[in-house]
Design a protein around this motif. Structure first.
Motif, short mmCIF file in Angstrom:
data_model
loop_
_atom_site.label_atom_id
_atom_site.label_comp_id
_atom_site.label_asym_id
_atom_site.label_seq_id
_atom_site.Cartn_x
_atom_site.Cartn_y
_atom_site.Cartn_z
N ASP A 165 47.42 36.34 44.65
CA ASP A 165 47.07 35.35 45.66
C ASP A 165 45.62 35.63 46.11
O ASP A 165 45.09 34.78 46.63
CB ASP A 165 48.01 35.58 46.92
CG ASP A 165 49.41 34.96 46.71
OD1 ASP A 165 49.60 34.23 45.93
OD2 ASP A 165 50.14 35.40 47.49
N PHE A 166 45.06 36.97 45.90
CA PHE A 166 43.78 37.35 46.03
C PHE A 166 43.21 38.56 45.31
O PHE A 166 44.06 39.05 44.80
CB PHE A 166 43.58 37.31 47.47
CG PHE A 166 44.14 38.49 48.47
CD1 PHE A 166 45.55 38.52 48.25
CD2 PHE A 166 43.56 39.59 48.95
CE1 PHE A 166 46.35 39.72 48.93
CE2 PHE A 166 44.08 40.50 49.55
CZ PHE A 166 45.65 40.59 49.62
N LEU A 167 42.06 38.47 45.15
CA LEU A 167 41.45 39.60 44.22
C LEU A 167 40.45 40.37 44.64
O LEU A 167 39.52 40.02 45.50
CB LEU A 167 40.77 38.92 43.00
CG LEU A 167 40.43 39.42 41.97
CD1 LEU A 167 41.85 39.88 40.89
CD2 LEU A 167 39.94 38.82 40.67
N LYS A 200 50.69 40.69 46.61
CA LYS A 200 50.13 39.68 45.44
C LYS A 200 48.62 39.93 45.33
O LYS A 200 48.01 39.02 45.28
CB LYS A 200 50.53 38.50 45.61
CG LYS A 200 52.21 38.43 45.38
CD LYS A 200 52.62 36.79 45.14
CE LYS A 200 52.25 36.67 43.73
NZ LYS A 200 52.61 35.27 43.33
N ALA A 201 48.17 41.19 45.50
CA ALA A 201 46.60 41.40 45.47
C ALA A 201 46.25 41.71 44.02
O ALA A 201 47.03 42.60 43.49
CB ALA A 201 46.02 42.40 46.49
N PRO A 225 36.96 32.42 41.56
CA PRO A 225 37.32 31.58 42.53
C PRO A 225 37.63 30.13 42.37
O PRO A 225 38.68 29.45 42.78
CB PRO A 225 36.49 31.68 43.63
CG PRO A 225 35.64 32.79 43.36
CD PRO A 225 35.48 32.83 41.96
N GLU A 226 36.81 29.48 41.75
CA GLU A 226 36.96 28.13 41.48
C GLU A 226 38.16 27.71 40.43
O GLU A 226 38.96 27.01 40.48
CB GLU A 226 35.81 27.38 41.11
CG GLU A 226 35.69 25.91 40.94
CD GLU A 226 34.65 25.33 40.36
OE1 GLU A 226 34.71 24.41 39.76
OE2 GLU A 226 33.49 26.06 40.10
N VAL A 258 37.50 39.27 47.06
CA VAL A 258 36.71 40.12 48.13
C VAL A 258 36.09 41.23 47.26
O VAL A 258 37.00 42.18 46.67
CB VAL A 258 37.63 40.86 49.24
CG1 VAL A 258 36.86 41.56 50.18
CG2 VAL A 258 38.29 39.59 49.83
N LEU A 259 34.89 41.46 47.36
CA LEU A 259 33.91 42.24 46.33
C LEU A 259 33.46 43.11 47.09
O LEU A 259 32.62 42.90 48.03
CB LEU A 259 33.35 41.49 45.36
CG LEU A 259 32.51 42.33 44.08
CD1 LEU A 259 32.35 41.55 42.97
CD2 LEU A 259 30.97 42.81 44.85
#
Ligand SMILES: Nc1ncnc2c1ncn2[C@@H]1O[C@H](COP(=O)(O)OP(=O)(O)OP(=O)(O)O)[C@@H](O)[C@H]1O
Length: 232
Positions: free
Chosen positions: A150-152, A77-78, A177-178, A185-186
């Motif tokens: 779930d995360f980017l 779920k990225a 994020p907010e 994560v960039l």
């Protein structure tokens, strides 16, 4: 909390990276070309399998060589944003945005909310060829968010944009994020991008972590201790 402890041999390069990053905010992986940034982000997404180690996001183990766990890409779920926007040219912006939607599940994230957040409500009927670079990246971000990740993960998302388009995109990335409560994560090798976006910085050099902490602790060190060449 994102916990990463991985090793991977790539040709003659050994990536041996260990760091923890907070679950909130934007974590920037920063370093010279060849430092290992893309390899690390690919290991987070599941596109690249570490030789050894463990990756855990908020207690959810994505990879653990000792326990033979390797969650496949589609189950991690990225959301993934690449350097180029990678939109489908024959589809409208609306269709591009809705492409990653899971059918049969009532969505928690609404199209209207995403288009309002990213300032793309007026672009829905256009084809990607008729968008600016910055608009195209906002569509790519919207598409990733609509899949409810779930995360980017963002790999040099601004490297193909000119300075004006970069300045335009930065506030939109900062809001993610907010608004969505997910870690971002960039990857970048541009100091100004790290300075504009990072809450947390992981410094990479030669496949190793050379610094890890809040941006206000780490960024001054980049300026003085590990400057990148002006051309970068
Ligand atoms: N499949 C591969 N086979 C051999 N070597 C590889 C492979 N993939 C990456 N490497 C090497 O591993 C090192 C790290 O590459 P990586 O792309 O992760 O660096 P990076 O920090 O993202 O660089 P850039 O900013 O230029 O994209 C480089 O020296 C690269 O040449």
């Amino acid at each position: 909390m994102l916990e990463v402890n991985v090793t991977k041999k790539l040709g003659t390069t050994l990536i041996n990276v260990s760091f923890e990053a907070p679950e909130k905010g934007i974590t920037v992986l920063y370093g010279h070309s060849g430092a290992g940034k893309t390899s690390v982000i690919n290991m987070l997404s599941g596109l690249l399998k570490p030789d050894k180690g463990r990756i855990c996001l908020n207690g959810n183990v994505l990879f653990d060589s000792a326990k033979k766990i390797n969650t496949p890409v589609h189950k991690r779920k990225a959301g993934y944003i690449f350097q180029d926007k990678r939109l489908f040219p024959f589809m409208s912006v609306r269709k591009n945005l809705l492409f990653g939607r899971k059918r049969g599940i009532s969505p928690k994230v609404r199209l209207e909310d995403i288009t309002a957040l990213l300032g793309i409500s007026d672009l829905l009927d256009r084809k990607p060829d008729f968008l600016s670079g910055g608009e195209g990246q906002r569509i790519a971000i919207g598409r990733a968010l609509l899949a409810e990740p779930d995360f980017l993960l963002m790999d040099e998302p601004m490297s193909s944009l000119d300075q004006d388009r970069k300045n335009e995109l930065i506030p939109y990335i900062r809001k993610i994020p907010e608004k969505f409560g997910i870690p971002v994560v960039l990857v970048t090798h541009a100091y100004e991008e790290a300075a504009a976006l990072a809450d947390h910085v992981v410094l990479l050099d030669g496949g190793r972590v050379t610094g890890n902490g809040k941006s206000k602790m780490i960024l001054p060190r980049i300026n003085y201790a590990a400057p990148l060449s002006p051309a970068q």
